[in-house]
Design a protein around this motif. Structure first.
Motif, PDB file in Angstrom:
ATOM      1  N   ASP A 142      39.946  39.096  39.553  1.00 44.00           N
ATOM      2  CA  ASP A 142      38.738  39.907  39.611  1.00 44.00           C
ATOM      3  C   ASP A 142      37.577  39.245  40.302  1.00 44.00           C
ATOM      4  O   ASP A 142      36.564  39.852  40.539  1.00 44.00           O
ATOM      5  CB  ASP A 142      38.277  40.344  38.227  1.00 44.00           C
ATOM      6  N   SER A 143      37.692  38.008  40.618  1.00 45.85           N
ATOM      7  CA  SER A 143      36.595  37.280  41.244  1.00 45.85           C
ATOM      8  C   SER A 143      37.149  35.921  41.568  1.00 45.85           C
ATOM      9  O   SER A 143      38.345  35.755  41.673  1.00 45.85           O
ATOM     10  CB  SER A 143      35.425  37.209  40.276  1.00 45.85           C
ATOM     11  N   LEU A 144      36.320  34.956  41.694  1.00 48.87           N
ATOM     12  CA  LEU A 144      36.784  33.602  41.850  1.00 48.87           C
ATOM     13  C   LEU A 144      37.352  33.137  40.518  1.00 48.87           C
ATOM     14  O   LEU A 144      36.914  33.561  39.474  1.00 48.87           O
ATOM     15  CB  LEU A 144      35.607  32.704  42.225  1.00 48.87           C
ATOM     16  N   ILE A 145      38.377  32.255  40.567  1.00 42.46           N
ATOM     17  CA  ILE A 145      38.907  31.741  39.308  1.00 42.46           C
ATOM     18  C   ILE A 145      37.782  30.992  38.612  1.00 42.46           C
ATOM     19  O   ILE A 145      37.204  30.074  39.165  1.00 42.46           O
ATOM     20  CB  ILE A 145      40.108  30.813  39.550  1.00 42.46           C
ATOM     21  N   ALA A 146      37.473  31.424  37.423  1.00 39.40           N
ATOM     22  CA  ALA A 146      36.269  30.905  36.762  1.00 39.40           C
ATOM     23  C   ALA A 146      36.460  29.465  36.303  1.00 39.40           C
ATOM     24  O   ALA A 146      37.472  29.103  35.752  1.00 39.40           O
ATOM     25  CB  ALA A 146      35.926  31.779  35.580  1.00 39.40           C
ATOM     26  N   VAL A 163      42.786  33.659  32.764  1.00 36.99           N
ATOM     27  CA  VAL A 163      41.751  33.616  33.784  1.00 36.99           C
ATOM     28  C   VAL A 163      40.527  34.358  33.295  1.00 36.99           C
ATOM     29  O   VAL A 163      40.613  35.490  32.846  1.00 36.99           O
ATOM     30  CB  VAL A 163      42.254  34.264  35.090  1.00 36.99           C
ATOM     31  N   ALA A 164      39.376  33.711  33.402  1.00 33.62           N
ATOM     32  CA  ALA A 164      38.129  34.385  33.054  1.00 33.62           C
ATOM     33  C   ALA A 164      37.537  34.963  34.313  1.00 33.62           C
ATOM     34  O   ALA A 164      37.474  34.306  35.325  1.00 33.62           O
ATOM     35  CB  ALA A 164      37.139  33.405  32.445  1.00 33.62           C
ATOM     36  N   THR A 165      37.077  36.199  34.239  1.00 33.18           N
ATOM     37  CA  THR A 165      36.403  36.795  35.368  1.00 33.18           C
ATOM     38  C   THR A 165      34.998  37.143  34.965  1.00 33.18           C
ATOM     39  O   THR A 165      34.766  37.782  33.967  1.00 33.18           O
ATOM     40  CB  THR A 165      37.125  38.063  35.824  1.00 33.18           C
ATOM     41  N   PRO A 166      34.015  36.701  35.766  1.00 31.72           N
ATOM     42  CA  PRO A 166      32.626  36.884  35.467  1.00 31.72           C
ATOM     43  C   PRO A 166      32.201  38.335  35.378  1.00 31.72           C
ATOM     44  O   PRO A 166      32.878  39.192  35.897  1.00 31.72           O
ATOM     45  CB  PRO A 166      31.939  36.211  36.633  1.00 31.72           C
ATOM     46  N   ALA A 167      31.080  38.580  34.783  1.00 34.85           N
ATOM     47  CA  ALA A 167      30.554  39.925  34.701  1.00 34.85           C
ATOM     48  C   ALA A 167      29.062  39.889  34.613  1.00 34.85           C
ATOM     49  O   ALA A 167      28.459  38.911  34.905  1.00 34.85           O
ATOM     50  CB  ALA A 167      31.137  40.598  33.491  1.00 34.85           C
ATOM     51  N   GLN A 256      30.307  33.378  38.259  1.00 32.50           N
ATOM     52  CA  GLN A 256      29.821  34.418  39.159  1.00 32.50           C
ATOM     53  C   GLN A 256      30.301  35.781  38.674  1.00 32.50           C
ATOM     54  O   GLN A 256      31.474  36.111  38.785  1.00 32.50           O
ATOM     55  CB  GLN A 256      30.320  34.183  40.586  1.00 32.50           C
ATOM     56  N   PRO A 257      29.441  36.594  38.091  1.00 35.17           N
ATOM     57  CA  PRO A 257      29.841  37.905  37.596  1.00 35.17           C
ATOM     58  C   PRO A 257      30.424  38.786  38.691  1.00 35.17           C
ATOM     59  O   PRO A 257      30.149  38.615  39.873  1.00 35.17           O
ATOM     60  CB  PRO A 257      28.537  38.488  37.049  1.00 35.17           C
ATOM     61  N   PHE A 258      31.195  39.763  38.252  1.00 29.68           N
ATOM     62  CA  PHE A 258      31.939  40.622  39.169  1.00 29.68           C
ATOM     63  C   PHE A 258      31.613  42.085  38.892  1.00 29.68           C
ATOM     64  O   PHE A 258      31.748  42.556  37.766  1.00 29.68           O
ATOM     65  CB  PHE A 258      33.434  40.360  38.970  1.00 29.68           C
ATOM     66  N   VAL A 259      31.128  42.794  39.905  1.00 32.47           N
ATOM     67  CA  VAL A 259      30.770  44.205  39.746  1.00 32.47           C
ATOM     68  C   VAL A 259      32.029  45.053  39.839  1.00 32.47           C
ATOM     69  O   VAL A 259      32.846  44.885  40.752  1.00 32.47           O
ATOM     70  CB  VAL A 259      29.771  44.634  40.835  1.00 32.47           C
ATOM     71  N   VAL A 260      32.195  45.981  38.903  1.00 36.50           N
ATOM     72  CA  VAL A 260      33.325  46.902  38.947  1.00 36.50           C
ATOM     73  C   VAL A 260      32.805  48.327  38.755  1.00 36.50           C
ATOM     74  O   VAL A 260      31.753  48.543  38.165  1.00 36.50           O
ATOM     75  CB  VAL A 260      34.377  46.601  37.849  1.00 36.50           C
ATOM     76  N   THR A 261      33.534  49.280  39.292  1.00 35.73           N
ATOM     77  CA  THR A 261      33.209  50.688  39.047  1.00 35.73           C
ATOM     78  C   THR A 261      34.403  51.330  38.379  1.00 35.73           C
ATOM     79  O   THR A 261      35.545  50.955  38.612  1.00 35.73           O
ATOM     80  CB  THR A 261      32.907  51.423  40.368  1.00 35.73           C
TER      81      THR A 261
END
Length: 262
Positions: A142-146, A163-167, A256-261
């Motif tokens: 979902d983003s960079l590997i946290a 894996v943690a994905t930012p938000a 780094q949080p990750f924008v999702v819709t």
């Protein structure tokens, strides 16, 4: 020219089918390039440039018209289309772009950004800058590997492959958590804080965030999507609001949080 380039939002990563023709090896100016066959973790550092009016409206390698005011990029080997976070290492600014074209092929440049993306990174006048590219993997990473300190505290040793994905959150009050079936949840723009194979680690990460981000106002929801327990916060009015919260989280937790819709 748009009235305000600063108002142009980052590209919003989403799952898209890869263009089969863009997977084939190719030769440009005597150099052979072998594109990645799937979206996967990828990091690269080097000199990046930008392209603008001369190519505006012309076809990209992905078959789309190039828009110098869209948040896009050209890369020699990243899958088409795919998404990447690009950071200007001289000033720390970063943007998310959609990779939909091939290039650059001169002077060992690693990426060509659109005019808008380069403007937001602050190097339009210089023509080039030292950049870092981090591919975004929408489904599994979902983003960079946290490398989040929060994640390092909460994931059990037996589950180090999690894996943690930012938000991203919103304003100023404790986080409220709730597990919500995907079908029952609202749609809109959200921020993803993490994606986990086990509900136990998702709950631990949520609780750690609740402790470290007491200013969050909107609820953090655990949603089981695909084969992952995903932590979402929102919805937000628009991408700009979400990005503002994302920057605040990134500054405090080094993720780094990750924008999702949805």
């Amino acid at each position: 020219m748009p009235p305000n380039l600063a108002d142009i939002p980052d590209a919003t990563p989403r799952a898209e089918p890869l263009r089969a023709a863009s997977k084939r090896p190719y030769v440009v100016m005597g150099n052979r390039f072998t594109p990645l066959q799937e979206i996967q973790p990828f990091t690269q550092t080097g000199i990046g440039s930008w392209y603008g009016k001369k190519f505006h409206g012309k076809k990209t390698a992905n078959g789309e018209a190039y828009d110098m005011y869209a948040m896009t990029a050209a890369h020699p080997t990243l899958p088409l289309p795919s998404y990447a976070r690009v950071t200007n290492l001289s000033n720390g600014r970063s943007v998310v772009v959609r990779v939909n074209d091939r290039g650059p092929f001169l002077h060992s440049r690693i990426i060509d950004l659109s005019y808008a993306a380069a403007w937001k990174l602050g190097y339009v006048n210089q023509g080039s800058a030292k950049l870092q590219i981090d591919a975004i993997v929408p489904d599994d990473l979902d983003s960079l590997i946290a490398s989040s300190p929060v994640m390092q505290r909460v994931v059990e040793p037996a589950s180090v492959t999690e894996v943690a994905t930012p938000a991203i959150p919103a304003s100023a009050s404790p986080v409220v958590s709730a597990e919500v079936p995907a079908a029952a949840s609202e749609s809109g723009i959200f921020l993803q804080l993490g994606a986990f194979a086990s509900s136990t680690n998702a709950d631990k990460y949520r609780d750690a965030l609740q402790n470290d981000l007491k200013w969050l106002q909107q609820a953090v929801q655990t949603r089981f999507i695909g084969d992952k327990y995903r932590l979402h916060v929102g919805p937000f009015r628009d991408v700009d609001e979400a990005r503002g919260i994302a920057d605040r989280i990134a500054a405090s937790l080094n993720v780094q949080p990750f924008v999702v819709t949805r």
